[in-house]
Design a protein around this motif. Structure first.
Motif, PDB file in Angstrom:
ATOM      1  N   TRP A 222       0.813  -1.209   0.000  1.00  0.00           N
ATOM      2  CA  TRP A 222       0.000   0.000   0.000  1.00  0.00           C
ATOM      3  C   TRP A 222       0.849   1.263   0.000  1.00  0.00           C
ATOM      4  N   ALA A 223       0.411   2.240  -0.764  1.00  0.00           N
ATOM      5  CA  ALA A 223       1.095   3.538  -0.803  1.00  0.00           C
ATOM      6  C   ALA A 223       1.124   4.183   0.578  1.00  0.00           C
ATOM      7  N   SER A 224       0.125   3.917   1.383  1.00  0.00           N
ATOM      8  CA  SER A 224       0.058   4.509   2.717  1.00  0.00           C
ATOM      9  C   SER A 224       1.185   4.058   3.631  1.00  0.00           C
ATOM     10  N   ARG A 225       1.949   3.050   3.217  1.00  0.00           N
ATOM     11  CA  ARG A 225       3.079   2.577   4.022  1.00  0.00           C
ATOM     12  C   ARG A 225       4.392   3.253   3.635  1.00  0.00           C
TER      13      ARG A 225
ATOM     14  N   ASP B 217      10.801   5.884   5.938  1.00  0.00           N
ATOM     15  CA  ASP B 217      11.760   6.908   6.359  1.00  0.00           C
ATOM     16  C   ASP B 217      11.591   7.300   7.822  1.00  0.00           C
ATOM     17  N   ASP B 218      10.911   6.456   8.586  1.00  0.00           N
ATOM     18  CA  ASP B 218      10.745   6.701  10.012  1.00  0.00           C
ATOM     19  C   ASP B 218      11.974   6.170  10.748  1.00  0.00           C
TER      20      ASP B 218
ATOM     21  N   GLU C 263      12.680   5.822  13.742  1.00  0.00           N
ATOM     22  CA  GLU C 263      12.413   5.025  14.932  1.00  0.00           C
ATOM     23  C   GLU C 263      12.026   3.593  14.596  1.00  0.00           C
ATOM     24  N   ALA C 264      11.662   3.340  13.346  1.00  0.00           N
ATOM     25  CA  ALA C 264      11.209   1.997  12.977  1.00  0.00           C
ATOM     26  C   ALA C 264      11.980   1.398  11.813  1.00  0.00           C
ATOM     27  N   SER C 265      12.634   2.234  11.016  1.00  0.00           N
ATOM     28  CA  SER C 265      13.273   1.768   9.793  1.00  0.00           C
ATOM     29  C   SER C 265      14.788   1.841   9.893  1.00  0.00           C
ATOM     30  N   THR C 266      15.435   0.775   9.438  1.00  0.00           N
ATOM     31  CA  THR C 266      16.904   0.763   9.364  1.00  0.00           C
ATOM     32  C   THR C 266      17.386   1.118   7.967  1.00  0.00           C
ATOM     33  N   VAL C 267      16.463   1.484   7.082  1.00  0.00           N
ATOM     34  CA  VAL C 267      16.812   1.745   5.682  1.00  0.00           C
ATOM     35  C   VAL C 267      16.325   3.136   5.255  1.00  0.00           C
ATOM     36  N   VAL C 268      16.362   4.088   6.173  1.00  0.00           N
ATOM     37  CA  VAL C 268      15.878   5.436   5.866  1.00  0.00           C
ATOM     38  C   VAL C 268      16.594   5.981   4.624  1.00  0.00           C
ATOM     39  N   GLY C 269      15.812   6.425   3.653  1.00  0.00           N
ATOM     40  CA  GLY C 269      16.371   6.982   2.426  1.00  0.00           C
ATOM     41  C   GLY C 269      16.708   5.953   1.367  1.00  0.00           C
TER      42      GLY C 269
ATOM     43  N   GLY D 221       5.909  15.625   2.289  1.00  0.00           N
ATOM     44  CA  GLY D 221       5.090  14.437   2.090  1.00  0.00           C
ATOM     45  C   GLY D 221       5.905  13.242   1.630  1.00  0.00           C
ATOM     46  N   PRO D 222       5.303  12.045   1.657  1.00  0.00           N
ATOM     47  CA  PRO D 222       6.022  10.832   1.244  1.00  0.00           C
ATOM     48  C   PRO D 222       6.595  10.953  -0.164  1.00  0.00           C
ATOM     49  N   ARG D 223       7.686  10.229  -0.393  1.00  0.00           N
ATOM     50  CA  ARG D 223       8.396  10.339  -1.663  1.00  0.00           C
ATOM     51  C   ARG D 223       7.781   9.472  -2.760  1.00  0.00           C
ATOM     52  N   ASP D 224       6.662   8.851  -2.480  1.00  0.00           N
ATOM     53  CA  ASP D 224       6.070   7.934  -3.460  1.00  0.00           C
ATOM     54  C   ASP D 224       4.985   8.592  -4.308  1.00  0.00           C
ATOM     55  N   ALA D 225       4.875   9.922  -4.269  1.00  0.00           N
ATOM     56  CA  ALA D 225       3.756  10.593  -4.938  1.00  0.00           C
ATOM     57  C   ALA D 225       3.661  10.218  -6.412  1.00  0.00           C
TER      58      ALA D 225
END
Length: 505
Positions: free
Chosen positions: A352-355, A360-361, A363-369, A439-443
């Motif tokens: 889902w796009a909503s994810r 890039d969070d 606190e939860a992601s080890t692959v930011v960017g 906003g999210p980079r998936d636009a």
């Protein structure tokens, strides 16, 4: 605001099970969970293309004039005409009463007594932001208890809760498909009168008409649309470059790429979420739609899914399970898929796009960017295997009547223009022209998937039955049922039920 997640639900689940048992002993019919797809559990929502899971005392009409603000009014008002929901502070002439709004962030009347609202749904970044917008209303006399579960557990819990007739929760979050499933079972209240009453004050016409249709069955509105959603490809760019692999654009390319990824040492080559019946149905409809075929005829309701194209679509999904994520796709929830990308367990897949914002969070992601985005896969027809969805809030039948309007006002306060501008940092919203600079980079990927995808679910009265029966049948493929047998079983069940209801022309 109290927010609980995951394992905390187990106690509530036990209590719900007990309530349902008591209800069953009283002679009420059992209602299966969403994933099993009872006869009228699926939505009949609009075919338009669009962007991918409170409580209070009622207000009389006089309690809130659209033109009122925090400043005092000049016209005289008899004491008898003052609504109980206004405060007791008199105006200059002693005859006037003022509506006390909670705050600029929560611009609705402050109840005279504490109102506690229990809400349930599933969490992803933009929903977290909307929860924060609800929390602004706690500056007044609103109190919110939010229960976030895994998406499958949340659907099951809401269906069971609504089936009791005396729901524990007063606010349900769900996609248009799930909102429609609940509405078709008579579990949600229509909101038309309240939408009309507050449309001008909250500029509800800024929410695109296509999204209102996706929150409706026929002319009845059952939710306030707040999230626009679709599905598309996620990929870890550095990891893909290390392997010298390009991002696939078709399913044929995806199967070749997934084998190369697995051969390089990853357990997952291309990740789909196919652990629930509703997920199989959504993905099946999308793959079938990418071939230019709708699951049922939009005019007659005749089934098209048990066809050569249907067999090809279901076989494609089976290959995604067997070849690209063996032992994983059949058990991973949407949250698990998100976590797999955040931890580099998966470097290529579809969700889902909503994810996207969660990638890039820190606190939860080890692959930011690292995670990039591409349009959904296609089958070569020019149509992408992507749906159009919304998420919204609805109010279950059985909610005390004197609380409904206050619940609705809280929903509006959390989805007004200011709230959606903040939420747009984390996903696609439903008010026209609203965006966020961070906003999210998936636009681009989301827009391409929406514009070129299969669109929203069909609106034919029997389409919901087809979705339910497809979900029930397709998931049995995981247990070894041949694709052809699963589709034949879905078709037989659909024809029997839709025929009994006189829905086939």
């Amino acid at each position: 605001m109290i927010t609980t997640k995951g394992k905390a639900w187990r106690l509530i689940a036990v209590l719900l099970a007990f309530v349902l048992l008591v209800a069953a002993c009283g002679g009420d019919d059992d209602v299966d969970d969403v994933d099993s797809g009872e006869s009228q559990t699926a939505a009949t929502v609009a075919d338009s293309t669009a962007d991918d899971d409170m409580d209070d005392e009622s207000m009389d009409d006089e309690s809130m004039d659209d033109s009122m603000d925090d400043e005092s009014m000049d016209d005289d008002m008899d004491d008898d005409s003052a609504d109980d929901s206004t405060d007791d502070e008199s105006m200059d002439d002693g005859d006037m009463m003022e509506v006390e709004l909670i705050s600029d962030e929560c611009p609705i009347p402050n109840p005279s007594e504490v109102i506690e609202i229990d809400a349930i749904g599933w969490e992803f970044p933009i929903i977290t932001q909307y929860a924060d917008e609800l929390e602004d209303c706690e500056e007044g006399n609103y109190r919110f208890n939010l229960q976030f579960l895994d998406s499958v557990e949340a659907r099951t819990a809401m269906t069971q809760d609504a089936a009791t007739g005396s729901p524990t929760f007063e606010l349900y979050q769900g996609s248009n498909a799930f909102i429609g499933e609940l509405a078709n079972q008579g579990f949600l209240m229509p909101l038309n009168d309240l939408v009309a009453k507050y449309s001008d004050q909250f500029d509800l016409d800024e929410i695109d008409e296509a999204f209102w249709r996706m929150a409706s069955i026929g002319d009845q509105i059952y939710a306030v649309p707040m999230v626009s959603n679709t599905m598309h490809v996620f990929y870890n760019k550095p990891a893909m470059e290390e392997l010298g692999l390009s991002v696939p654009t078709t399913f044929d390319e995806a199967f070749q790429t997934c084998r190369a990824i697995i051969d390089s040492g990853y357990d997952i080559g291309f990740l789909y979420m196919l652990s629930a019946g509703w997920a199989w149905q959504i993905e099946f409809d999308s793959v079938l739609g990418s071939m230019g075929v709708s699951p049922v005829d939009p005019q007659t309701g005749a089934p098209n899914f048990n066809s050569p194209e249907g067999v090809a679509a279901a076989t494609t999904l089976k290959r995604m399970v067997d070849e690209c994520a063996p032992g994983i796709a059949s058990s991973y929830s949407t949250d698990d898929v998100q976590a797999a990308f955040q931890t580099r367990e998966a470097i290529l897949g579809h969700t889902w796009a909503s994810r996207a914002a969660a990638m890039d969070d820190p606190e939860a992601s080890t692959v930011v960017g690292e995670i990039e985005f591409a349009p959904a896969l296609g089958t070569g027809s020019g149509i992408l295997a992507a749906p159009a969805y919304i998420d919204g809030w609805g109010i279950p039948v059985g909610t005390p009547a004197d609380k409904v309007e206050a619940i609705f006002l809280a929903m509006l306060a959390a989805t007004d223009l200011e709230s959606m501008q903040a939420a747009a940092e984390f996903g696609l919203v439903t008010r026209n022209g609203v965006s966020h600079p961070n906003g999210p980079r998936d636009a681009a990927a989301a827009q391409a998937s929406l514009v070129n995808g299969r669109g929203a679910d069909l609106t034919h009265p029997a389409a919901g039955i087809a979705r339910a029966k497809l979900g029930e049948a397709l998931i049995t493929i995981l247990d070894g049922t041949p694709v052809e047998e699963a589709l034949a079983a879905a078709e037989a069940a659909y024809l029997a039920e839709a025929g009994d209801q006189g829905l086939l022309n």
